[in-house]
Design a protein around this motif. Structure first.
Motif, PDB file in Angstrom:
ATOM      1  N   ARG A 236       0.790  -1.259  -0.014  1.00 14.97           N
ATOM      2  CA  ARG A 236      -0.001   0.120  -0.247  1.00 14.97           C
ATOM      3  C   ARG A 236       0.896   1.456   0.070  1.00 14.97           C
ATOM      4  O   ARG A 236       0.641   2.347  -0.567  1.00 14.97           O
ATOM      5  CB  ARG A 236      -0.983  -0.156   1.200  1.00 14.97           C
ATOM      6  CG  ARG A 236      -2.130  -0.951   1.105  1.00 14.97           C
ATOM      7  CD  ARG A 236      -3.051  -0.917   2.578  1.00 14.97           C
ATOM      8  NE  ARG A 236      -3.353   0.504   2.779  1.00 14.97           N
ATOM      9  CZ  ARG A 236      -3.471   0.880   3.846  1.00 14.97           C
ATOM     10  NH1 ARG A 236      -3.264  -0.032   4.997  1.00 14.97           N
ATOM     11  NH2 ARG A 236      -3.948   2.160   4.212  1.00 14.97           N
TER      12      ARG A 236
ATOM     13  N   GLU B  67      -0.397   3.773  -2.856  1.00 16.90           N
ATOM     14  CA  GLU B  67      -1.207   4.770  -2.301  1.00 16.90           C
ATOM     15  C   GLU B  67      -0.723   6.221  -2.078  1.00 16.90           C
ATOM     16  O   GLU B  67       0.235   6.201  -1.110  1.00 16.90           O
ATOM     17  CB  GLU B  67      -2.137   4.388  -1.088  1.00 16.90           C
ATOM     18  CG  GLU B  67      -2.846   3.057  -1.478  1.00 16.90           C
ATOM     19  CD  GLU B  67      -3.449   2.501   0.168  1.00 16.90           C
ATOM     20  OE1 GLU B  67      -3.624   3.480   0.846  1.00 16.90           O
ATOM     21  OE2 GLU B  67      -4.043   1.385   0.032  1.00 16.90           O
ATOM     22  N   PRO B  68      -1.019   7.189  -2.879  1.00 12.37           N
ATOM     23  CA  PRO B  68      -0.431   8.449  -2.812  1.00 12.37           C
ATOM     24  C   PRO B  68      -0.320   9.104  -1.488  1.00 12.37           C
ATOM     25  O   PRO B  68       0.735   9.622  -1.182  1.00 12.37           O
ATOM     26  CB  PRO B  68      -1.384   9.345  -4.010  1.00 12.37           C
ATOM     27  CG  PRO B  68      -1.772   8.525  -4.815  1.00 12.37           C
ATOM     28  CD  PRO B  68      -2.129   7.138  -3.944  1.00 12.37           C
ATOM     29  N   ASP B  69      -1.364   9.061  -0.662  1.00 15.25           N
ATOM     30  CA  ASP B  69      -1.413   9.645   0.580  1.00 15.25           C
ATOM     31  C   ASP B  69      -0.135   8.989   1.442  1.00 15.25           C
ATOM     32  O   ASP B  69       0.379   9.643   2.266  1.00 15.25           O
ATOM     33  CB  ASP B  69      -2.566   9.499   1.369  1.00 15.25           C
ATOM     34  CG  ASP B  69      -3.881  10.105   0.749  1.00 15.25           C
ATOM     35  OD1 ASP B  69      -3.506  11.154  -0.043  1.00 15.25           O
ATOM     36  OD2 ASP B  69      -4.992   9.914   1.152  1.00 15.25           O
ATOM     37  N   LEU B  70      -0.093   7.696   1.329  1.00 16.73           N
ATOM     38  CA  LEU B  70       1.059   7.099   2.066  1.00 16.73           C
ATOM     39  C   LEU B  70       2.436   7.399   1.428  1.00 16.73           C
ATOM     40  O   LEU B  70       3.318   7.661   2.115  1.00 16.73           O
ATOM     41  CB  LEU B  70       0.859   5.562   2.102  1.00 16.73           C
ATOM     42  CG  LEU B  70      -0.360   5.013   3.163  1.00 16.73           C
ATOM     43  CD1 LEU B  70      -0.474   3.676   3.379  1.00 16.73           C
ATOM     44  CD2 LEU B  70       0.171   5.485   4.548  1.00 16.73           C
TER      45      LEU B  70
ATOM     46  N   GLN C  99       3.373  10.167  -0.235  1.00 21.67           N
ATOM     47  CA  GLN C  99       3.755  11.244   0.061  1.00 21.67           C
ATOM     48  C   GLN C  99       4.776  11.466   1.495  1.00 21.67           C
ATOM     49  O   GLN C  99       5.197  12.601   1.743  1.00 21.67           O
ATOM     50  CB  GLN C  99       2.826  12.408   0.011  1.00 21.67           C
ATOM     51  CG  GLN C  99       2.564  12.354  -1.642  1.00 21.67           C
ATOM     52  CD  GLN C  99       1.457  13.252  -2.181  1.00 21.67           C
ATOM     53  OE1 GLN C  99       0.282  13.086  -1.581  1.00 21.67           O
ATOM     54  NE2 GLN C  99       1.487  14.547  -2.595  1.00 21.67           N
ATOM     55  N   LYS C 100       4.314  10.564   2.383  1.00 25.71           N
ATOM     56  CA  LYS C 100       4.942  10.745   3.594  1.00 25.71           C
ATOM     57  C   LYS C 100       6.194  10.193   3.684  1.00 25.71           C
ATOM     58  O   LYS C 100       6.921  10.318   4.631  1.00 25.71           O
ATOM     59  CB  LYS C 100       3.790   9.762   4.704  1.00 25.71           C
ATOM     60  CG  LYS C 100       2.463  10.414   4.865  1.00 25.71           C
ATOM     61  CD  LYS C 100       1.660   9.706   5.584  1.00 25.71           C
ATOM     62  CE  LYS C 100       0.142  10.158   6.012  1.00 25.71           C
ATOM     63  NZ  LYS C 100      -0.619   9.407   6.761  1.00 25.71           N
TER      64      LYS C 100
ATOM     65  N   THR D 222       5.372  16.827  -4.274  1.00 23.41           N
ATOM     66  CA  THR D 222       4.377  17.847  -4.824  1.00 23.41           C
ATOM     67  C   THR D 222       3.332  16.954  -5.633  1.00 23.41           C
ATOM     68  O   THR D 222       2.153  17.458  -5.813  1.00 23.41           O
ATOM     69  CB  THR D 222       5.031  18.993  -5.381  1.00 23.41           C
ATOM     70  OG1 THR D 222       5.918  18.612  -6.389  1.00 23.41           O
ATOM     71  CG2 THR D 222       5.811  19.698  -4.370  1.00 23.41           C
TER      72      THR D 222
ATOM     73  N   CYS E 112       2.181  13.083  -7.143  1.00 21.76           N
ATOM     74  CA  CYS E 112       2.151  11.591  -6.831  1.00 21.76           C
ATOM     75  C   CYS E 112       0.797  11.177  -7.542  1.00 21.76           C
ATOM     76  O   CYS E 112      -0.247  11.000  -6.764  1.00 21.76           O
ATOM     77  CB  CYS E 112       1.968  11.240  -5.356  1.00 21.76           C
ATOM     78  SG  CYS E 112       2.184   9.479  -5.221  1.00 21.76           S
ATOM     79  N   GLU E 113       0.887  10.916  -8.527  1.00 15.73           N
ATOM     80  CA  GLU E 113      -0.219  10.043  -9.567  1.00 15.73           C
ATOM     81  C   GLU E 113       0.260   8.667  -9.873  1.00 15.73           C
ATOM     82  O   GLU E 113       1.138   8.520 -10.699  1.00 15.73           O
ATOM     83  CB  GLU E 113      -0.675  10.969 -10.664  1.00 15.73           C
ATOM     84  CG  GLU E 113      -0.905  12.497 -10.356  1.00 15.73           C
ATOM     85  CD  GLU E 113      -0.863  13.529 -11.600  1.00 15.73           C
ATOM     86  OE1 GLU E 113      -0.617  12.775 -12.544  1.00 15.73           O
ATOM     87  OE2 GLU E 113      -1.308  14.642 -11.431  1.00 15.73           O
TER      88      GLU E 113
ATOM     89  N   TYR F  73       5.575  11.281 -10.659  1.00 19.11           N
ATOM     90  CA  TYR F  73       6.005  11.921  -9.308  1.00 19.11           C
ATOM     91  C   TYR F  73       6.764  13.070  -9.522  1.00 19.11           C
ATOM     92  O   TYR F  73       7.283  13.145 -10.561  1.00 19.11           O
ATOM     93  CB  TYR F  73       7.016  10.785  -8.585  1.00 19.11           C
ATOM     94  CG  TYR F  73       6.086   9.655  -8.557  1.00 19.11           C
ATOM     95  CD1 TYR F  73       4.856   9.110  -8.184  1.00 19.11           C
ATOM     96  CD2 TYR F  73       7.009   8.308  -8.623  1.00 19.11           C
ATOM     97  CE1 TYR F  73       4.235   7.744  -8.456  1.00 19.11           C
ATOM     98  CE2 TYR F  73       6.407   7.177  -8.621  1.00 19.11           C
ATOM     99  CZ  TYR F  73       5.239   6.950  -8.490  1.00 19.11           C
ATOM    100  OH  TYR F  73       4.730   5.607  -8.303  1.00 19.11           O
TER     101      TYR F  73
END
Length: 325
Positions: free
Chosen positions: A196, A200-203, A205-206, A217, A219-220, A231
């Motif tokens: 994941r 998964e972009p939300d993860l 980007q962390k 900035t 992440c697709e 990216y």
């Protein structure tokens, strides 16, 4: 590399490979007689094996296939000829078609697998016996010696537990040949979460940030086979670097085990790489193995000289903190 020798004998129609490992012969026996473990070494990097059946008895059969980076399938089969418990076994090895029948235009060969204890650990020896010089030359032309050497070169990651193999080592980079490197990193967390974190972009980007001081900035990603991704990163402080990005295509997606992608630096004419990620989980820990194929030795060396390994370690350390949380 555990492989210490590979010898071709055209007079006796054989090819023999020897590998030494820090383990016992009993541990080697387990690796080669338990299909889920055998899968981790039987296919060379970039062509992992899947055993779909494994009837380990004299007269029994095993069926397997290897999957290439573009989804190509190479199928094979064994018939078990003899078994010497804990010491070795012998098989008839064949290339097979989709129907499981031997292919007429490829040779069959007899393979022996032998395991013995040594003063330093254990030794694995496998010998291929060919029916003719033509058959031997045909198999060698297919890259069998190189492929077997690279495949058995993975033994170290299997004879030990994943934690014993990778705990505390950080990100390691190994040169396999002139245009390929293998990167390994153990993550103390389950494979599903590691997958994941790569899809998964939300993860992403962390953690996928490289050294400190950067933000992701863009992440697709469409993580399906045939999908695309893009990216981009920018420095957090003005004057601390130039924005850059990567784009590419998902060549193969096998959730939650394997993903193969192309990678191209956006806005440049630099050649793309092929990145083949394989995830193996054991006892709650996940080994990430990333096989990167470059267009040339010069391209490989130029990228490594940028400090790629240390930047990846910064990212993977963040990923591990996420899995721990």
């Amino acid at each position: 590399m555990p492989v210490t020798d590979i010898t071709t004998d055209r007079e006796n129609l054989t090819m023999t490979l020897t590998a030494d490992v820090e383990a016992t012969s009993a541990r080697l026996w387990d690796v080669f007689t338990q299909p889920r473990q055998l899968e981790r070494v039987w296919g060379p990097p970039g062509w992992p094996a899947t055993f779909v059946s494994f009837d380990f008895a004299v007269g029994g059969r095993a069926r397997y296939h290897m999957t290439g980076p573009n989804g190509e399938i190479a199928r094979g089969g064994w018939e078990f000829i003899s078994i010497d418990e804990a010491r070795g076994f012998e098989v008839l090895d064949e290339f097979v078609g989709d129907d499981g029948e031997a292919l007429a235009d490829t040779p069959s060969m007899r393979l022996t697998f032998d395991f013995e204890d040594t003063d330093a650990g254990a030794r694995f020896t496998t010998t291929s016996y060919f029916p003719s010089v033509e058959a031997l030359e045909q198999i060698l032309a297919m890259g069998a010696a190189e492929g077997m050497t690279l495949a058995m070169g993975q033994l170290d990651t299997v004879v030990k537990s994943l934690r014993e193999f990778g705990q505390g080592k950080g990100t390691e980079t190994e040169l396999l040949n002139d245009n390929q490197v293998r990167i390994t990193r153990l993550i103390d967390g389950p494979r599903e979460l590691v997958w994941r974190a790569h899809t998964e972009p939300d993860l992403m980007q962390k953690w996928l940030l490289g050294p400190e001081g950067w933000a992701m900035t863009v992440c697709e990603i469409d993580p399906r086979t045939g999908g695309k991704y893009r990216y981009a990163w920018e420095p957090l402080a003005v004057g601390e670097g130039e924005a850059f990005g990567f784009d590419g295509e998902i060549l193969l997606s096998e959730p939650v085990r394997r993903m193969v992608t192309t990678e191209h630096m956006t806005g440049t004419d630099y050649p793309s790489t092929t990145n083949d990620m394989l995830l193996i989980e054991e006892d709650g820990a996940t080994l990430i193995t990333l096989l990167i194929s470059y267009s040339s030795k010069e391209a490989r060396d130029a990228v490594l000289a940028t400090g790629m390994t240390s930047g990846m370690e910064d990212s993977y350390a963040r990923l591990e903190r996420i899995t721990a949380a």
